[in-house]
Design an enzyme around this catalytic site. Sequence first.
Site, PDB file in Angstrom:
ATOM      1  N   SER A  47       0.830  -1.191   0.000  1.00  0.00           N
ATOM      2  CA  SER A  47       0.000   0.000   0.000  1.00  0.00           C
ATOM      3  C   SER A  47       0.872   1.251   0.000  1.00  0.00           C
ATOM      4  O   SER A  47       1.799   1.384   0.797  1.00  0.00           O
ATOM      5  CB  SER A  47      -0.903  -0.012   1.231  1.00  0.00           C
ATOM      6  OG  SER A  47      -1.705   1.145   1.265  1.00  0.00           O
ATOM      7  N   GLY A  48       0.568   2.181  -0.909  1.00  0.00           N
ATOM      8  CA  GLY A  48       1.326   3.414  -1.001  1.00  0.00           C
ATOM      9  C   GLY A  48       2.463   3.364  -1.993  1.00  0.00           C
ATOM     10  O   GLY A  48       3.181   4.352  -2.161  1.00  0.00           O
ATOM     11  N   THR A  93      -2.145   1.981  -7.965  1.00  0.00           N
ATOM     12  CA  THR A  93      -3.325   2.584  -8.591  1.00  0.00           C
ATOM     13  C   THR A  93      -2.911   3.634  -9.618  1.00  0.00           C
ATOM     14  O   THR A  93      -3.476   3.712 -10.710  1.00  0.00           O
ATOM     15  CB  THR A  93      -4.224   3.214  -7.514  1.00  0.00           C
ATOM     16  OG1 THR A  93      -4.609   2.215  -6.573  1.00  0.00           O
ATOM     17  CG2 THR A  93      -5.472   3.815  -8.140  1.00  0.00           C
ATOM     18  N   ASN A 140      -0.877   4.835   3.384  1.00  0.00           N
ATOM     19  CA  ASN A 140      -1.264   5.417   2.094  1.00  0.00           C
ATOM     20  C   ASN A 140      -2.573   6.166   2.266  1.00  0.00           C
ATOM     21  O   ASN A 140      -3.511   5.654   2.868  1.00  0.00           O
ATOM     22  CB  ASN A 140      -1.423   4.292   1.052  1.00  0.00           C
ATOM     23  CG  ASN A 140      -1.726   4.836  -0.337  1.00  0.00           C
ATOM     24  OD1 ASN A 140      -1.679   6.042  -0.555  1.00  0.00           O
ATOM     25  ND2 ASN A 140      -2.030   3.954  -1.256  1.00  0.00           N
ATOM     26  N   SER A 163      -5.367   4.206  -0.319  1.00  0.00           N
ATOM     27  CA  SER A 163      -5.040   2.786  -0.408  1.00  0.00           C
ATOM     28  C   SER A 163      -6.215   1.992  -0.957  1.00  0.00           C
ATOM     29  O   SER A 163      -7.354   2.121  -0.497  1.00  0.00           O
ATOM     30  CB  SER A 163      -4.668   2.258   0.982  1.00  0.00           C
ATOM     31  OG  SER A 163      -4.428   0.871   0.938  1.00  0.00           O
ATOM     32  N   SER A 164      -5.930   1.149  -1.969  1.00  0.00           N
ATOM     33  CA  SER A 164      -6.970   0.269  -2.510  1.00  0.00           C
ATOM     34  C   SER A 164      -7.209  -0.865  -1.521  1.00  0.00           C
ATOM     35  O   SER A 164      -6.289  -1.619  -1.200  1.00  0.00           O
ATOM     36  CB  SER A 164      -6.537  -0.305  -3.866  1.00  0.00           C
ATOM     37  OG  SER A 164      -6.361   0.714  -4.809  1.00  0.00           O
ATOM     38  N   GLY A 194       0.135  -6.083  -2.612  1.00  0.00           N
ATOM     39  CA  GLY A 194       1.459  -6.682  -2.480  1.00  0.00           C
ATOM     40  C   GLY A 194       1.553  -7.473  -1.174  1.00  0.00           C
ATOM     41  O   GLY A 194       0.635  -7.487  -0.348  1.00  0.00           O
ATOM     42  N   GLU A 221       2.053  -8.337   2.440  1.00  0.00           N
ATOM     43  CA  GLU A 221       1.867  -7.470   3.596  1.00  0.00           C
ATOM     44  C   GLU A 221       2.325  -8.152   4.878  1.00  0.00           C
ATOM     45  O   GLU A 221       1.979  -9.319   5.131  1.00  0.00           O
ATOM     46  CB  GLU A 221       0.388  -7.075   3.744  1.00  0.00           C
ATOM     47  CG  GLU A 221      -0.079  -6.121   2.675  1.00  0.00           C
ATOM     48  CD  GLU A 221      -1.478  -5.574   2.943  1.00  0.00           C
ATOM     49  OE1 GLU A 221      -1.909  -4.677   2.207  1.00  0.00           O
ATOM     50  OE2 GLU A 221      -2.135  -6.052   3.901  1.00  0.00           O
TER      51      GLU A 221
END
Length: 1044
Positions: free
Chosen positions: A123-124, A128, A173, A176-177, A406, A408
Amino acid sequence: MRYRRREAGEGAVRLVMESTLSARDRVGVQDFLLLENYNSEAAFIENLRRRYREGLIYTYIGSVLVSVNPYRELEIYSKQNMERHRGVHFYEISPHIFALADNSYRALRTERRDQCILISGESGAGKTEASKKILQYYTHICPTRNNTHTIRERLLQSNPILEAFGNAKTLRNDNSSRFGKYMDIQFDYKGAPIGGHILNYLLEKSRVAHQNHGERNFHIFYQLLEGGEDSLLKRLGLEKTNPQHYHYLVKGNCPRVSAISDKNGWKVVRNALTIIGFNEDEIQELMEIVASVLHLGNTQFVEDEEGETQVTTEPQLRYLSQLLGVDGSILKEALTHKKIVAKGEEMISPFSLEQALSARDSLAKATYGCTFTWLVQKINQSLAFKDEVYYSSKCSSVIGLLDIYGFEVFQHNSFEQFCINYCNEKLQQLFIELTLKSDQEEYEAEGIVWERVEYFNNKIICDLVEEKHKGIIAILDEECLRPEDASDISFLEKLEDTLGTHAHFVTHKMANGKIRKAIGQEEFRLVHYAGEVNYNVSGFLEKNNDLLYRHLKEVMCRSENRIISQCFHVDELMDRRRPETAATQFKISLAKLMEILMSKEPAYIRCIKPNDAKQPGRFDEVLIRRQVKYLGLMENLRVRRAGFAYRRNYKVFLERYKSLCPDTWPNWHGKLSEGVATLVKHLNYKPEEYKLGRSKIFIHFPRTLFLTEDALEARKQTIAITLQTSWRGYSERAKYHRIRQAVIVIQSWWRGVKGRRKAQCRRQAANTIRKFIKGFILRNEPRCLDNEYFLDHVRFSFLMKVKRNLPKSVLDKSWPRPPPSLTEASEHLHRICMHNLVNDYITKIQPEWKKQLEQKVLASAIFSGQKDCYPQSVPKLFVATRLETDEINLKILQTLGKDNKVKYGVDVIKYDRHGFRARVRQLLLTTSAAVLVQEAKIKQCIDYSALLGISVSSLSDGFFVLHIPTADSKQKGDLVLQCDHVIETVTKLAIMADKIHNINISQDRIRFAIARGKEGVIDFTCGSDLRVIKTKNGHLSVTTPRIS
């Protein structure tokens, strides 16, 4: 960055990747395969650091693109940059996301094989944004057809909607998605985008009801509250106020983020919904669901004395009933009671307070999750290619974009991290297989002996998670289905019993002393390809079950909200089978995703976050080392380098390095393979350093390439001088030949033009002479075809002669003599010319001169041919007055007054009526009378109305007589006057007195009245001198010389 010009197929100027090798000490290498110490993680990260410091965020590992989030806007995504990457070979330009996107697009067009781009990272890291850039590139460079503009816009606008409903602010993020996304972009046979399709994975529904400290719920809640219109919020029962007023938005204690404008976000989402094709009713119902989730969060419960749970917030219940379109009392009962079906009988059992809160949160999560799924389906309907069934067209291809979480590892890892890391294990397995497979296919195609590469095969970890009956997911599902009281701890115990001997699984109970301290009692550890991760089993069963109470399902199935009614089906209530668990659903979805990806040609983007503070220019080595490990980049590099570090087409390699060998410079005319063999032999390549394939050269060690590149850099100065010398000579010779050829062409053309013009002139001259002679012969005949040219020539010649000899003034009487046929026209033209000259003369004349002419014309009318002295007066101008103001006595002027101004004055001699004695007087002509003055005394004043006439002789004397009525007692008789300016004086007097027609010119005598009844006579005779005498007969005799 160095540039090199070369003639490409499109004649473009391209940025060649190898040209930056000379600057590798400063900017690093653009492909990690060229790292000398490729096994060193430190060297890998240092190369990333160098490039990041120079603003170069993209680096290759073979065909894999590594992207480092710059946390700032870079000037590398403009339309000009898009055009620069269009149609350029992957390795001919510096690493860029556009290069990878274009490579996939060209492979789609040329090979007609579906492609996919896999974007991963934590994330971040910029996943996206990477997918957005790819979409922007395709919508710009792809050809267009009639109906593709709408599809392009919808493809781009699907992102803001999915981000609003599926993205949230997390600790790592701001955008974040919280779901995985796979998008297929469908292209027709011309390469134009004609449709799309989106698959979503594992939405983090738990975020609806709970957020960690410093995090937020999904963006749409805050956007609606901040940007929604007052009328809309009023209908939804919401207030434009602080999000802290809503229970589901306070858990993270982060209502606002400085980097996010929720108000602008609402405008973007609202516009995107319209472009995608949502009508106003659908948008209204969608917002009603969003608002209902907030109202659900504010619904509170309390236990009464009997232990039953009651709803304490009736206003929230009313809003829920209205927004969801359900009966309020039924909803209230479903929130506080559960329905149990046993042996065909239904029983109602009250919830405890804890169960009621759990049911409320479950309903909120289920409602939001189903709505998100409906939203994706709605977008898919909008993106679907309407002319053909999706996936069934033989003339279309697709490029897939996978934006997936990704690997985590948090301090607290739960069910979501378990699923995410399982997904990454599957992708890593796919990645290694496809990478090795592509390398093997290339080696086989080039005839290179394949050497088996040893690598870590993570299939053992994938089996640990997904194996039937023995895997973690199977054990988790079994525990969820167990009728006894199952718990997260019992699940952990069962894992220990079943998987206790597995090399990649360990728990607190099974670990040795050193490892046991790092694992909690409610945790188990998996040894992933990217490292060890501890998972806390707390909440595993609940999240895996992901069940909604039957009673609540029944309520939602009766909803009048059309979106809700599509999300909750009555068929589900009739199906007695237990629905699949979340983990099983995810495993099935992941298996389908793997099938999709395996059927396509993959490309990879690995996104890296440089720091947790989201600051540009900051490079956190510890954080990046962790991501390099989790993304498996070192493993990827090691697998690729197990073969060859550098491979290029013979033509490209020979074209670049041919200058290093005398035999291949400047041109090689034989086979390309032989030219490359000659070149590498001259460069003293050792056999173990390279291999020659059918169309490519493979170099094993980067140092070999670097030495070659350094030799080229040293050679460039000599090459430049040689090229400059050759080019100047060639350029000048080519210029001379071009000029010489141009001169020859121009001379030939000009000679031809002159010859044709001369021949044409001769023909025209002969025809003209022929027509002229024939016309002259027939000039007196009526106008016909034979003589019209001659007659026109005569007419034209006469008109030209008239033009050259026009009279210059009205006194010029000259005029060209016309031919007989133009006599009448000539006279008419003469009249017109004279009329124009007169008009011009009149237009230009001044007022004073006009007055002079009027007086002269009048004098001519009176005296011309009548009086001898008139011809001498013609050239003399009439003056305004013969007496200046200071010559007239002031007393006289005062007596006359302002209303009777003197217009003309002249000295005269008055002859008495009886003795004809001469007396000097002044004759003043005023506006109304003629006044005879002697110094300061008015001797006689004659009104113009009383003046009968004026008499003068025909000789050259200056005598004139003013005739006055004898009946007027105020007058003494006619005035006999002599003046040197008789013509001027009489003319002015006639004009002022309006006696133009009362002027008498006598030949020999003038009779005048002396007194009443008496008459005097003036006799005029010619003589040698002027004499004025009184004769014996009482007449006044005037002798005057005759003017010849």
